[in-house]
Design an enzyme around this catalytic site. Structure first.
Site, short mmCIF file in Angstrom:
data_model
loop_
_atom_site.label_atom_id
_atom_site.label_comp_id
_atom_site.label_asym_id
_atom_site.label_seq_id
_atom_site.Cartn_x
_atom_site.Cartn_y
_atom_site.Cartn_z
N TYR A 102 49.33 15.35 46.93
CA TYR A 102 48.45 14.96 45.82
C TYR A 102 47.34 15.97 45.54
CZ TYR A 102 47.41 11.19 42.55
OH TYR A 102 47.28 10.43 41.42
N TYR A 136 46.94 0.52 49.57
CA TYR A 136 48.02 -0.29 49.02
C TYR A 136 48.92 -0.75 50.16
CZ TYR A 136 47.76 1.26 44.02
OH TYR A 136 47.43 1.50 42.72
N GLU A 194 46.52 -2.46 37.74
CA GLU A 194 46.52 -2.01 36.35
C GLU A 194 47.29 -2.98 35.47
OE1 GLU A 194 47.76 2.12 36.33
OE2 GLU A 194 45.66 2.65 36.48
N GLU A 208 39.98 3.50 40.86
CA GLU A 208 40.74 4.72 41.12
C GLU A 208 40.15 5.78 40.21
OE1 GLU A 208 45.00 4.49 40.47
OE2 GLU A 208 45.07 2.50 41.37
N TYR A 256 41.81 8.91 35.04
CA TYR A 256 42.48 10.17 35.41
C TYR A 256 42.30 11.15 34.25
CZ TYR A 256 44.61 7.65 39.29
OH TYR A 256 44.81 6.94 40.45
C1 IPT Z 1 47.49 4.73 38.53
C2 IPT Z 1 48.08 3.70 39.47
O1 IPT Z 1 47.28 2.56 39.58
C3 IPT Z 1 48.30 4.27 40.85
O2 IPT Z 1 49.10 3.38 41.58
C4 IPT Z 1 48.94 5.62 40.76
O3 IPT Z 1 50.20 5.47 40.21
C5 IPT Z 1 48.09 6.52 39.91
O4 IPT Z 1 47.95 6.00 38.65
C6 IPT Z 1 48.66 7.88 39.68
O5 IPT Z 1 48.82 8.55 40.85
S1 IPT Z 1 48.04 4.48 36.88
C7 IPT Z 1 47.26 5.76 35.93
C8 IPT Z 1 48.31 6.52 35.19
C9 IPT Z 1 46.25 5.20 35.01
#
Ligand code: IPT
Length: 998
Positions: free
Chosen positions: A360, A92, A196, A294, A256
């Site tokens: 993280y 990013y 997103e 992601e 996620y």
């Molecule tokens: C996703 C975002 O695209 C990324 O920038 C970051 O915020 C990540 O989540 C979380 O660390 S959004 C996700 C909640 C689907």
């Protein structure tokens, strides 16, 4: 070059539009033009991307250069990613750091991306560029600069003032990225506009195709020609190719599955394994490679959270095995893990939902050390897939708990080759994906030799707990067919006529492989202590069945094939490394990290890191001299490996004891003194606000961003002329999750709100009846409000505009009457005309010492009194302490993690907020009563490892009894003998008297 499917889709759309009337001609011309590939270097079909005509699996990790403000260290992280077997980095760009003032774009020094592009190029990694303008990313405003709070139009919509606000940034950053595209010889192969774009408040139509179209066009106008890719928040099918306006070229989504609550790291809730990815992909975007832009590789953690060790435990090696292999089962071929290295929210760059560390729980920790188990598991997976080109064209099929296994507790998902000449892959997992059971099973797999029940020896296979395996069939090992292997493949390579195959398995397992070989072939154990049996079940395939050894067994099949049977934990020490400038590879067993290998004049040069004395084995190349980190080693050769011993004698380090240093003290809240002059402060005199999110409840705006203050601590001074009848003073402040506020009447603290993660704002009521306010006398409220960063704007609903500072107030004289207050405010000196162009627009807030620049090296501390933060202050207020020390560490050869560790004992210390400044860079924010962070890693380059350092700590005591820091140490982690490139000291300009500072 355009992929044929792409053409088909375009033609279909064309004929549809032609037959549908309206103004199809314009639509068609526009869309067809847009789809005309702008280059032929990065292309794709339904299976995968091609780079320069070659099919590639994109295995990528997310890294934010701006979260590691030491450009010379970027290559270290990139080499660690490359060593995983990855070939790509996604990054990013944070707009808020580059355009602190509208129209004033600046990407210099630590914000310059050139060294990042160069490092990627040098290491051999592709890049996926994700510059936003919106990025989310747990950064302040989700990447939006604070001044966007004054844009009236809906953010991330077609509102012209919003679009205009983005033009300058995208034109500039777009050009920088465009120049680094592969078409210009650079590393950038994909570009993701927006982030997103997946949801909105229900008052606005969504998705807005013309908005996305504008964003895509901005990229094209800036010279972006590589494919445009998306990252839908989940597989929702937004902006997919074929949807017309706003469509991207390659559709991708995020995932996620375990979410972001690290409270219960062993709990995998029922139903959280995504098993519908493949079918959704076929519905949503069948003509593009299946792309996950992601996928969870850790978690963020909020104020008051559980700490990143626990997030790492939640998203651990077992998660990687079960969830990542499930993604392979869905056929992912563009695969980016978020985050591969998290870094640090230094200098106020984070959003209010996070603290300073952005570790993280990633495979590479904030201090750049590598986690053994998580990192190594990922290395096994990525190396396997990159060693298995057949994966890219095989077709994922339907999962079943019957067809391929004899036990319904085991589910198998096939990824089937188009013919038996090619490899198929079978992903095995527990049907109940979170099961801790050990389950015995046999598989029934289609092969070129018919459907086989495996193992053919007596034992069963076993899946122990949260595990998943990829079993291969008809798998090509350097020209020899591996009919199947129930143990997993790490890699294989060939030197001359010698083939090396490396397999691994978990402890307490029996496994079996069958390899093409005439029945007369001899199998010999050449190393290892475990029993294994050999059967030859038909004339062409030889079967080997074994129990996982303690470390390894090595068997020779015939004269030319060597098979390593590794215990998984032993496999963690193996690295597959490119031999620079060739297509050849070498396997190296032993080091903590292998960065690179090169071969010239019969000398193999290895760059590697060691955290302990290690025996290094080189496999797949023999007969060369071996140099490790430029030193020739004395080697021994067996018939399968060359061995060298590397002895590591950790240096003894002299680390200053911070508690014993001389500290200088200055008061950082002179504002409460009677004689304090605030004539240069900004008057809160706007009778209206452009903030469309939060209507004014007061006669004037006191929203900090209305006056250009977007970062760090905010201070307000409210002057009033008392009537003598004042009763309650009500004050509504907002700073974001975990924020604190102190309210002073003249030099007396009325009260502080200590903050907690649940409160982004606070309505305080202070009884001033007994304060002795006499009629006709002048008084001042001084309010200190912490800005924890601006909210993100995850869906299109303008949440980023949530104001900071004072939202409303009332000084009551009777039920119906108030005493008027006239407010002034300040944040960082200069606001959007921020002074520190090197450390950027967010690094300093509005504390007195920050406005004066006393956090910078060379501050005029001679006149300050000697006093230690460990003694602290006995009264409420804000103290600033600074000290200097020299470091003299052997950092040319040793990578030495350093961190500032605060001991936390609120009972002994009182409630406080501290900020840590290292050579002027704010590298820590501590909230003693909220937590969880007390240890703050600071990288070499910010810290001068061979020279002088200036350290400052602001201590904001919230309670009447004052506060102190109960303990403070500079702590070194294990030194790693390193082959990384030299770390360049980051330019850290020192203090100069600031004209007009107040
Ligand atoms: C996703 C975002 O695209 C990324 O920038 C970051 O915020 C990540 O989540 C979380 O660390 S959004 C996700 C909640 C689907």
């Amino acid at each position: 070059m355009k992929s044929s499917l792409f053409l088909v889709a375009t033609q279909a759309l064309l004929s549809y539009a032609l037959s549908s009337g309206g103004r199809p001609d314009i639509l068609i011309r526009d869309l067809a033009e847009k789809r005309d590939a702008k280059q032929d270097i990065v292309t794709w079909d339904e299976h995968s991307l091609f780079v320069k005509g070659e099919r590639v699996l994109i295995f990528s990790g997310e890294f934010h250069p701006f979260r590691l403000p030491v450009p010379s260290l970027w290559i270290d992280v990139l080499q660690k990613v490359k060593a995983l077997g990855f070939n790509c980095i996604s990054f990013y760009v944070d707009w808020a750091l580059l355009e602190g003032k509208p129209g004033d774009f600046s990407a210099e020094g630590v914000f310059d991306l050139k060294p990042f592009f160069d490092a990627a190029q040098k290491v051999g990694l592709y890049l996926i560029a994700r510059p936003g303008p919106y990025i989310n990313a747990e950064v302040s405003g989700g990447g939006f600069p604070g001044w966007l709070q004054r844009v009236r139009g809906l953010l991330r919509s077609s509102a012209p003032d919003y679009l205009n606000a983005t033009d300058n940034y995208i034109a500039n950053i777009g050009k920088i990225i465009a120049d680094a595209q592969i078409t210009n010889g650079g590393p950038v192969i994909l570009f993701q506009p927006e982030n997103e774009y997946s949801g909105a408040g229900d008052y606005t139509p969504f998705p807005d195709g013309s908005y996305m179209e504008y964003v895509l066009q901005q990229a094209r106008d800036a010279g972006i020609v590589v494919p445009l890719i998306s990252n839908d928040a989940s597989p929702l099918g937004h902006n997919t190719p074929g949807t017309g306006e706003g469509e991207v070229e390659i559709y991708g989504h995020d995932g996620y599955p375990l979410g972001f609550d690290c409270a219960h790291p062993t709990v995998w809730p029922k139903g959280n394994l995504p098993t519908n990815y493949r079918s959704l992909h076929l519905e949503q975007s069948p003509s593009t490679p299946y792309s996950i832009l992601e996928f969870q590789a850790g978690s963020f953690d909020p104020w008051g959270g559980w700490g990143f060790e626990q997030c790492s435990a939640l998203v651990n090696h077992e998660f990687q095995r079960v969830f990542y292999k499930n993604n392979y089962a869905a056929g992912v071929t563009i695969n980016n893990l978020y985050m591969i290295y998290g870094g640090t929210n230094w200098g106020n760059l984070g959003h209010p939902g996070g603290y300073t560390s952005y570790d993280y729980g990633s495979v590479i920790k904030e201090d750049r050390t590598i986690t053994r188990e998580k990192y190594s598991e990922l290395k096994l997976q990525a190396t396997f897939l990159q060693s298995s080109p057949g994966y890219l064209t095989a077709t994922p099929g339907k999962s079943s708990d019957k067809i391929y296994s004899d036990n319904p507790d085991i589910t198998v998902t096939p990824i089937l080759a188009n013919s038996t000449d090619e490899a198929s892959f079978f992903v095995v997992r527990h049907t109940n994906y979170s099961s801790f059971e050990s389950t015995n099973y046999k598989v029934k797999l289609p092969t070129s030799q018919g459907t086989l029940t495996i193992p053919r020896a007596n034992q069963s296979l076993s899946l122990n707990g949260r595990d998943s395996k990829v079993i291969v069939t008809d798998y090509d090992v350097q020209g020899t067919k591996l009919l199947y292997s129930t143990a997993e493949v790490f890699t294989h390579l060939k030197q001359g006529n010698q083939t090396l195959l490396i397999l691994y398995a978990g402890p307490n397992e029996h496994n079996e492989f069958a390899i093409e070989a005439p029945s007369s072939t001899q199998v010999k154990k050449v190393a290892g202590d475990e029993s294994f049996s050999v059967t030859s079940s038909n004339s062409n395939f030889l079967t080997v069945n074994w129990a996982t050894p303690k470390e390894r067994s090595i068997v020779r099949v015939g004269d030319n094939i060597l098979v390593y049977l590794l215990d998984r934990n032993a496999a963690y020490n193996y690295w597959l490394t490119d031999i620079e400038g060739t297509k050849d590879k070498v396997v190296i067993n032993g080091p903590y990290l292998v960065r690179s290998a090169s071969l010239k004049d019969n000398e193999l040069h290895i760059k590697a890191d060691f955290n302990a004395s290690t025996t290094v084995e080189v496999l797949g190349i023999s007969g060369t001299k071996v140099f490790i980190n430029d030193a020739e080693t004395s080697t021994e050769s067996s018939d399968f490996a060359t061995t060298a011993n590397v002895s590591v004698n950790s240096p003894s380090l002299t680390i200053p004891k911070l508690a014993d240093l001389e500290w200088k003290y200055i008061d950082s809240l002179p504002e409460i003194q009677k004689e304090y002059d605030d004539s240069q402060w900004t008057k809160a005199d706007h009778k209206s606000t452009d903030n469309t999110y939060q209507p004014l409840v007061a006669p004037v705006s006191t929203y900090s961003s209305d006056y250009g203050y977007h970062t760090g601590v905010l201070l307000y001074r409210g002057h009033f002329n008392a009537t003598g009848n004042e009763g309650n003073f009500s004050l509504w402040t907002q700073g974001g999750s975990g924020f604190a506020v102190s309210v002073w009447l003249d030099d007396h603290l009325l009260s502080s709100f200590g903050g907690n993660p649940a409160n982004a704002s606070y309505r305080g009521k202070y009884d001033v009846t007994g304060a002795g306010l006499e009629a006709g006398t002048e008084h001042v409220f001084t309010v200190v409000v912490e800005n924890m960063g601006l909210s993100e704007n995850w869906i299109v609903a303008d949440e980023m505009k949530q104001p900071r500072g004072i939202l409303g107030w009332r000084l009551e004289t009777s039920k119906a009457t108030n005493t008027p207050i006239s407010w002034k405010l300040t944040g960082n000196l200069g606001g959007e005309d921020y002074l520190d162009r090197i450390r950027g627009p967010l690094n300093e807030g509005g504390l007195f010492v920050e406005r004066q620049g006393y956090h910078l090296p060379g501050a005029p501390t001679e006149s300050w009194v000697s006093h230690s933060p460990l003694e602290g202050i006995g009264l409420p207020g804000i103290a600033f302490y600074s000290t200097s020390f020299d470091l003299n560490l052997p950092s040319d050869e040793w990578d030495i993690p350093l961190a500032f560790s605060f001991s936390n004992d609120t009972a002994a210390s009182g409630i406080y907020r501290a900020q840590l400044y290292v050579n002027g860079w704010q590298f820590g924010k501590l909230a003693s009563n909220v937590g969880p962070q007390t240890v703050f890693p600071v990288p070499e380059g910010i810290l001068n490892y061979n020279g002088k350092n200036y350290v400052g700590i602001s201590l904001w005591a919230l309670e009447q009894g004052g506060a102190k820091i109960p303990g403070l140490e500079l702590v070194a982690g294990t030194p790693v003998w390193t082959s990384r490139e030299k770390v360049e000291l980051v330019d850290s300009p020192g203090w100069k008297k600031r004209e007009g500072a107040y």
